[in-house]
Design a protein around this motif. Structure first.
Motif, PDB file in Angstrom:
ATOM      1  N   ALA A  74     -34.294 -38.666  25.158  1.00 54.95           N
ATOM      2  CA  ALA A  74     -33.875 -37.870  26.655  1.00 54.95           C
ATOM      3  C   ALA A  74     -33.886 -38.840  27.871  1.00 54.95           C
ATOM      4  CB  ALA A  74     -34.237 -36.616  26.900  1.00 54.95           C
TER       5      ALA A  74
ATOM      6  N   ILE B 262     -32.690 -34.286  33.148  1.00 54.93           N
ATOM      7  CA  ILE B 262     -33.128 -33.592  32.134  1.00 54.93           C
ATOM      8  C   ILE B 262     -33.520 -32.290  32.325  1.00 54.93           C
ATOM      9  CG2 ILE B 262     -34.997 -33.703  30.280  1.00 54.93           C
ATOM     10  CD1 ILE B 262     -35.154 -36.802  30.572  1.00 54.93           C
TER      11      ILE B 262
ATOM     12  N   ALA C 203     -30.308 -39.758  29.131  1.00 55.15           N
ATOM     13  CA  ALA C 203     -29.832 -38.924  30.288  1.00 55.15           C
ATOM     14  C   ALA C 203     -29.586 -39.250  31.699  1.00 55.15           C
ATOM     15  CB  ALA C 203     -30.618 -37.684  29.886  1.00 55.15           C
TER      16      ALA C 203
ATOM     17  N   ALA D 139     -29.821 -33.726  29.276  1.00 55.97           N
ATOM     18  CA  ALA D 139     -30.293 -33.594  28.015  1.00 55.97           C
ATOM     19  C   ALA D 139     -31.164 -32.178  28.184  1.00 55.97           C
ATOM     20  CB  ALA D 139     -31.297 -34.726  27.578  1.00 55.97           C
TER      21      ALA D 139
END
Ligand SMILES: Nc1ncnc2c1ncn2[C@@H]1O[C@H](COP(=O)(O)OP(=O)(O)OP(=O)(O)O)[C@@H](O)[C@H]1O
Ligand SMILES: [Mg+2]
Length: 357
Positions: free
Chosen positions: A197, A204, A201, A33
């Protein structure tokens, strides 16, 4: 496929770089992300990976091969934009099949692959509908199916969930994650929503003003934020910050707040005096028990979250919030003894924002 950005810069105007010397490696099969406030350069980074924007400087590599000179259509990328950009006059089937038609895939195979992609996003019973006859979440899934139908090597998602309501968002988060894992497809997702996120993810990249300020797993980002900027950006309810002066002799220290001074058994990585923020997450403050930092808090508000009570309080003219068990519901105005363990303290230099420990 592994994606790498090496010293990538991009400017739209002569005097300022939008992206400044960016370095980022996205491992094969992961979902990464790009997270940051509006205008920090997330979409610009994404569009450079797609080949729609050309970097002014630096190299973008797919599986160690530079792709700077490859046109977007030759990069084999599936993209979902914030506005799904479906063709309103086409059916779901034709919308999803569109990229294959452009690639001149024969009709039979096209039909087969389109149905397969529709099935993956649970739209097989909606193939004859027009986009206007679908809910927001279903339209979102059409856009997703259209992005995966050509079996791209990379999936790029720019704010893919921003138009959905809270419940659909959670459903789609899981759906995208499941699909991404099933297909093992390297995915980059742009979002300014830290919760999105954090939940979706593998890693990140937090961006600020065209730079990556931290690139870690969600758990590292939460437990070891490398700066004040990241600490206040990640976590709900957000981290509390107590201002004060930290006097350190290298092995132990004193924390001077507005009204009180506290000896602390921590060893900051400096000697002398610095003005700092002590960051503490809301669930790391407890009432009454022993801690390394003991404070008095005056209750301003108690809210019930069902599974916990969220208490707002004032500590030496600083507003803080913390969680306790749902049975504890202190009265407004009550003075509480608050305790924080030393391992729960995040220390940031107030001037530079840097983490000190
Ligand atoms: N085509 C363009 N021409 C000129 N400036 C641009 C262009 N695209 C982006 N910018 C500028 O670059 C900066 C970063 O924009 P970008 O769209 O990458 O931000 P973002 O992080 O995606 O923000 P948001 O969350 O609002 O979508 C902004 O200051 C923006 O005005
Ligand atoms: Mg954007």
């Amino acid at each position: 496929m592994k994606i790498e950005l090496r010293n990538v810069s991009k400017s739209f105007h002569k005097d300022a770089n939008t992206i400044e010397n960016l370095n980022l490696t996205i491992p094969d099969g992961e979902l990464v992300a790009l997270l940051g406030p509006s205008g920090c350069g997330k979409s610009t980074t994404m569009l450079m990976i797609a080949g729609i924007y050309k970097p002014n400087d630096g190299t973008i590599l797919f599986d160690d091969e530079p792709v700077n000179d490859l046109e977007p259509k030759d990069r084999n990328i599936g993209m979902v934009f914030q506005s799904y950009a479906l063709y309103p006059h086409m059916t779901v089937l034709d919308n999803i099949a569109f990229p294959l038609k452009q690639m001149r895939v024969p009709k039979e195979e096209r039909y087969h692959r389109t149905k397969e992609a529709a099935k993956r996003v649970h739209l097989e019973n909606f193939l004859e509908r027009k986009p206007s006859e679908l809910s927001g979440g279903q339209q979102q899934r059409v856009a997703l199916a259209r992005a995966i139908v050509k079996e791209p090597r990379v999936l790029l998602l720019d704010e893919p969930l921003s138009n959905l309501d809270a419940r659909l968002k959670i459903e789609m988060r899981e759906e995208i994650r499941r699909l991404q894992k099933e297909l093992g497809i390297t995915t980059i997702m742009v979002t300014h929503d830290q919760e999105e996120a954090m939940t979706m993810a593998d890693r990140i990249a937090v961006m600020k003003e065209g730079e990556i300020v931290q690139y870690s797993t969600p758990i590292d980002l939460y437990q070891q934020p490398q700066s004040y900027f990241i600490a206040q950006f990640i976590g709900t309810p957000p981290m509390n910050f107590l201002k004060g002066t930290l006097l350190s002799n290298g092995t132990s220290c004193e924390f001077k707040m507005r009204e009180t001074v506290h000896a602390l058994p921590i060893a900051p990585p400096f000697q002398g005096e610095k003005t700092v923020y002590f960051g503490v997450r809301p669930h790391d403050i407890s009432i009454g028990c022993e801690g390394d930092l003991q404070l008095k808090g005056k209750v301003l508000l108690t809210e019930s979250l069902g599974h916990a009570s969220l208490i707002s309080a004032e500590v030496e003219q600083t507003y803080i919030r913390f969680m306790t068990s749902p049975q504890l519901r202190p009265e407004i105005g009550a003075i509480l003894d608050l305790a924080i363990k030393k391992d729960a303290l995040h220390v940031f230099d107030m001037k530079t924002g840097e983490r000190l420990g």
